[in-house]
Scaffold this motif. Structure first.
Motif, PDB file in Angstrom:
ATOM      1  N   THR A   1      -6.315  12.816  -0.546  1.00 11.24           N
ATOM      2  CA  THR A   1      -5.446  13.137  -1.675  1.00 11.24           C
ATOM      3  C   THR A   1      -5.064  14.619  -1.670  1.00 11.24           C
ATOM      4  O   THR A   1      -5.742  15.433  -1.057  1.00 11.24           O
ATOM      5  CB  THR A   1      -6.126  12.770  -3.010  1.00 11.24           C
ATOM      6  OG1 THR A   1      -7.460  13.300  -3.028  1.00 11.24           O
ATOM      7  CG2 THR A   1      -6.198  11.264  -3.189  1.00 11.24           C
TER       8      THR A   1
ATOM      9  N   SER B   1      -7.909   0.363  -5.698  1.00  9.30           N
ATOM     10  CA  SER B   1      -6.836  -0.445  -5.115  1.00  9.30           C
ATOM     11  C   SER B   1      -7.177  -0.932  -3.711  1.00  9.30           C
ATOM     12  O   SER B   1      -6.602  -1.915  -3.233  1.00  9.30           O
ATOM     13  CB  SER B   1      -5.539   0.362  -5.067  1.00  9.30           C
ATOM     14  OG  SER B   1      -5.553   1.260  -3.977  1.00  9.30           O
TER      15      SER B   1
ATOM     16  N   LYS C   1       0.824  -1.209   0.000  1.00  7.70           N
ATOM     17  CA  LYS C   1       0.000   0.000   0.000  1.00  7.70           C
ATOM     18  C   LYS C   1       0.856   1.256   0.000  1.00  7.70           C
ATOM     19  O   LYS C   1       0.506   2.261  -0.610  1.00  7.70           O
ATOM     20  CB  LYS C   1      -0.952   0.000   1.208  1.00  7.70           C
ATOM     21  CG  LYS C   1      -1.998  -1.096   1.142  1.00  7.70           C
ATOM     22  CD  LYS C   1      -2.749  -1.056  -0.172  1.00  7.70           C
ATOM     23  CE  LYS C   1      -3.672  -2.252  -0.329  1.00  7.70           C
ATOM     24  NZ  LYS C   1      -4.267  -2.326  -1.677  1.00  7.70           N
TER      25      LYS C   1
ATOM     26  N   SER D   1      -8.717   5.632  -8.822  1.00 13.31           N
ATOM     27  CA  SER D   1      -7.707   4.571  -8.893  1.00 13.31           C
ATOM     28  C   SER D   1      -7.281   4.143  -7.487  1.00 13.31           C
ATOM     29  O   SER D   1      -7.044   2.956  -7.232  1.00 13.31           O
ATOM     30  CB  SER D   1      -6.497   5.034  -9.699  1.00 13.31           C
ATOM     31  OG  SER D   1      -5.882   6.146  -9.093  1.00 13.31           O
ATOM     32  N   LEU D   2      -7.195   5.090  -6.561  1.00 14.85           N
ATOM     33  CA  LEU D   2      -6.857   4.759  -5.178  1.00 14.85           C
ATOM     34  C   LEU D   2      -7.968   3.947  -4.537  1.00 14.85           C
ATOM     35  O   LEU D   2      -7.712   2.933  -3.870  1.00 14.85           O
ATOM     36  CB  LEU D   2      -6.604   6.035  -4.374  1.00 14.85           C
ATOM     37  CG  LEU D   2      -6.309   5.858  -2.879  1.00 14.85           C
ATOM     38  CD1 LEU D   2      -5.071   5.001  -2.684  1.00 14.85           C
ATOM     39  CD2 LEU D   2      -6.136   7.211  -2.198  1.00 14.85           C
TER      40      LEU D   2
ATOM     41  N   ALA E   1      -9.924   8.381  -0.497  1.00 20.21           N
ATOM     42  CA  ALA E   1      -9.497   9.031  -1.732  1.00 20.21           C
ATOM     43  C   ALA E   1     -10.000  10.468  -1.817  1.00 20.21           C
ATOM     44  O   ALA E   1      -9.302  11.354  -2.314  1.00 20.21           O
ATOM     45  CB  ALA E   1     -10.004   8.234  -2.938  1.00 20.21           C
TER      46      ALA E   1
ATOM     47  N   ALA F   1       1.085   6.390  -6.939  1.00 19.53           N
ATOM     48  CA  ALA F   1      -0.026   7.260  -7.310  1.00 19.53           C
ATOM     49  C   ALA F   1       0.402   8.720  -7.376  1.00 19.53           C
ATOM     50  O   ALA F   1      -0.083   9.476  -8.227  1.00 19.53           O
ATOM     51  CB  ALA F   1      -1.180   7.104  -6.302  1.00 19.53           C
TER      52      ALA F   1
ATOM     53  N   LEU G   1      -1.232   9.309   3.347  1.00 21.58           N
ATOM     54  CA  LEU G   1      -2.135   8.264   2.859  1.00 21.58           C
ATOM     55  C   LEU G   1      -1.723   6.902   3.409  1.00 21.58           C
ATOM     56  O   LEU G   1      -2.573   6.081   3.764  1.00 21.58           O
ATOM     57  CB  LEU G   1      -2.150   8.240   1.328  1.00 21.58           C
ATOM     58  CG  LEU G   1      -2.995   9.310   0.636  1.00 21.58           C
ATOM     59  CD1 LEU G   1      -2.745   9.312  -0.864  1.00 21.58           C
ATOM     60  CD2 LEU G   1      -4.482   9.098   0.916  1.00 21.58           C
TER      61      LEU G   1
ATOM     62  N   ILE H   1      -6.492  11.149  -8.942  1.00 23.39           N
ATOM     63  CA  ILE H   1      -5.960  10.079  -8.099  1.00 23.39           C
ATOM     64  C   ILE H   1      -7.065   9.244  -7.461  1.00 23.39           C
ATOM     65  O   ILE H   1      -6.924   8.043  -7.257  1.00 23.39           O
ATOM     66  CB  ILE H   1      -5.063  10.662  -6.988  1.00 23.39           C
ATOM     67  CG1 ILE H   1      -3.875  11.412  -7.603  1.00 23.39           C
ATOM     68  CG2 ILE H   1      -4.549   9.577  -6.062  1.00 23.39           C
ATOM     69  CD1 ILE H   1      -2.971  12.058  -6.575  1.00 23.39           C
TER      70      ILE H   1
ATOM     71  N   PHE I   1       1.933   1.561  -3.425  1.00 25.77           N
ATOM     72  CA  PHE I   1       0.841   2.043  -4.276  1.00 25.77           C
ATOM     73  C   PHE I   1       0.644   3.549  -4.137  1.00 25.77           C
ATOM     74  O   PHE I   1       0.515   4.257  -5.138  1.00 25.77           O
ATOM     75  CB  PHE I   1      -0.476   1.337  -3.940  1.00 25.77           C
ATOM     76  CG  PHE I   1      -1.625   1.920  -4.719  1.00 25.77           C
ATOM     77  CD1 PHE I   1      -1.855   1.520  -6.019  1.00 25.77           C
ATOM     78  CD2 PHE I   1      -2.432   2.910  -4.163  1.00 25.77           C
ATOM     79  CE1 PHE I   1      -2.886   2.087  -6.749  1.00 25.77           C
ATOM     80  CE2 PHE I   1      -3.456   3.482  -4.891  1.00 25.77           C
ATOM     81  CZ  PHE I   1      -3.684   3.059  -6.190  1.00 25.77           C
ATOM     82  N   THR I   2       0.622   4.044  -2.899  1.00 22.24           N
ATOM     83  CA  THR I   2       0.429   5.486  -2.714  1.00 22.24           C
ATOM     84  C   THR I   2       1.592   6.261  -3.329  1.00 22.24           C
ATOM     85  O   THR I   2       1.390   7.332  -3.907  1.00 22.24           O
ATOM     86  CB  THR I   2       0.295   5.844  -1.219  1.00 22.24           C
ATOM     87  OG1 THR I   2       1.449   5.363  -0.514  1.00 22.24           O
ATOM     88  CG2 THR I   2      -0.948   5.226  -0.621  1.00 22.24           C
TER      89      THR I   2
END
Length: 351
Positions: free
Chosen positions: A301, A122, A4, A118-119, A297, A11, A336, A115, A7-8
């Protein structure tokens, strides 16, 4: 949890790198400095309106909004609360009228369009797509609200030439005019109008080779005029890239010291205070794993990239707006991760 964090990072890092490309193009002399304000105009007056239209138009069913009325109402109230809080913070933080509206934007306006979905995707659990549906619905609600409130925020403190507003009696008419003529608002309004019209278009039933039946609208932009849809999609896709390169070209490191107080305040409110307060309130209100991916999200963000060309076009401090985009984006990679870790620890969802 490492996945994660990665991933962040994945992003937000493309945003930072694209900004760096714009800065490098200016520093190396590949593009002249006076070119980047023109990119802001292109982004604000053409590409971003297409992006907003495209996002709203692609909401599958406008009727789904009513079926998720609870979370929609919660989001609307939370945005308005932080708008009011941001108004107070902006007045207490700076005396420069050109900076007040920019700080006000930072308090409530996230980068949900680029963002967010897509966040949220996930963070879905076991392939459950309902959180993605919720994220799309919140996009159709929050983006119009963000842009209407941003138009008000960037109008109430300054005149068109950036000078402090004196005649507050004319403010309401001025705000209404700017809302009605703002390219971003027009893009959202056109998308909503297209959704409403689409709901009245009859459907036709087609049989597939395997005997199943598929219903589809007699007319849609995507199927009936695909060349127009592809053009809109291309301009929408280019919107964030153009805005970020323009941001990089206009970015100045020597402004950090001069704007330190405003940068720290705006960044703290956007990526720490807003998600902490709103997500805690959402938890207390009973929202859990289905809603939290979209809420994380929405609240967690960084500030929207479109806030920069919008500030520049409306006589506000575009330099501060650009600084806030850069620093909230960098900070959000860490905040995040912390947010997802805490939500996992309390059992909202597993990662």
């Amino acid at each position: 949890m490492l996945s994660k964090f990665l991933f962040t990072s994945n992003a937000v890092l493309p945003i930072v790198i694209t900004i760096a490309v714009g800065y490098a193009l200016k520093t190396l002399g590949v593009l002249p400095k006076n070119f980047f304000p023109l990119l802001n105009k292109l982004s604000f007056r053409c590409c971003l309106p297409c992006l907003l239209f495209y996002n709203v138009y692609n909401v599958q069913n406008i009727g789904d909004i009513a079926s998720y009325g609870g979370i929609v109402l919660f989001v609307i109230i939370s945005i308005l609360v932080f708008y009011a809080l941001g108004f107070l913070i902006s007045i207490l933080t700076t005396d420069d009228p050109r900076q007040k509206g920019v700080l006000l934007q930072a308090s409530y306006r996230s980068n949900y369009a680029i963002i967010g979905i897509s966040l949220a995707t996930s963070l879905c659990i076991d392939g459950n797509q309902e959180p993605v549906v919720i994220a799309s619905i919140l996009s159709s609600i929050s983006i119009p609200i963000f842009n209407v409130l941003a138009t008000i925020a960037l109008t109430i403190f300054v005149e068109d030439d950036g000078k402090e507003k004196k005649a507050f009696a004319k403010t309401a008419a001025s705000i209404l005019k700017k809302i009605c003529t703002n390219p971003l608002i027009l893009g959202v309004a056109a998308g909503i109008a297209a959704l409403v019209i689409r709901s009245f278009i009859p459907e036709r039933i087609e049989k597939c080779a395997d005997g199943t039946e598929i219903s589809e609208k007699v007319f849609t932009i995507k199927s009936s005029v695909p060349f127009l849809y592809s053009t809109l999609k291309s301009l929408a896709t280019a919107a964030s890239t153009i805005a970020l390169i323009a941001l990089g070209g206009n970015f100045e490191f020597n402004a950090v010291g001069r704007l330190k107080k405003q940068i720290i305040t705006g960044t703290f409110v956007r990526v720490v205070l807003c998600p902490a307060v709103c997500l805690l309130a959402a938890y207390k209100a009973g929202f859990r794993s289905l809603e939290f991916p979209a809420l994380i999200a929405l609240y967690g963000t960084p500030i929207a990239v479109s806030s920069v060309p919008m500030a520049a076009e409306m006589g506000n401090d575009a330099e501060l707006a650009g600084q806030l985009v850069v620093w909230t984006t960098i900070a959000s990679a860490f905040t995040l991760f912390v947010t997802i870790f805490i939500c996992s620890s309390v059992g909202i969802f597993s990662v």
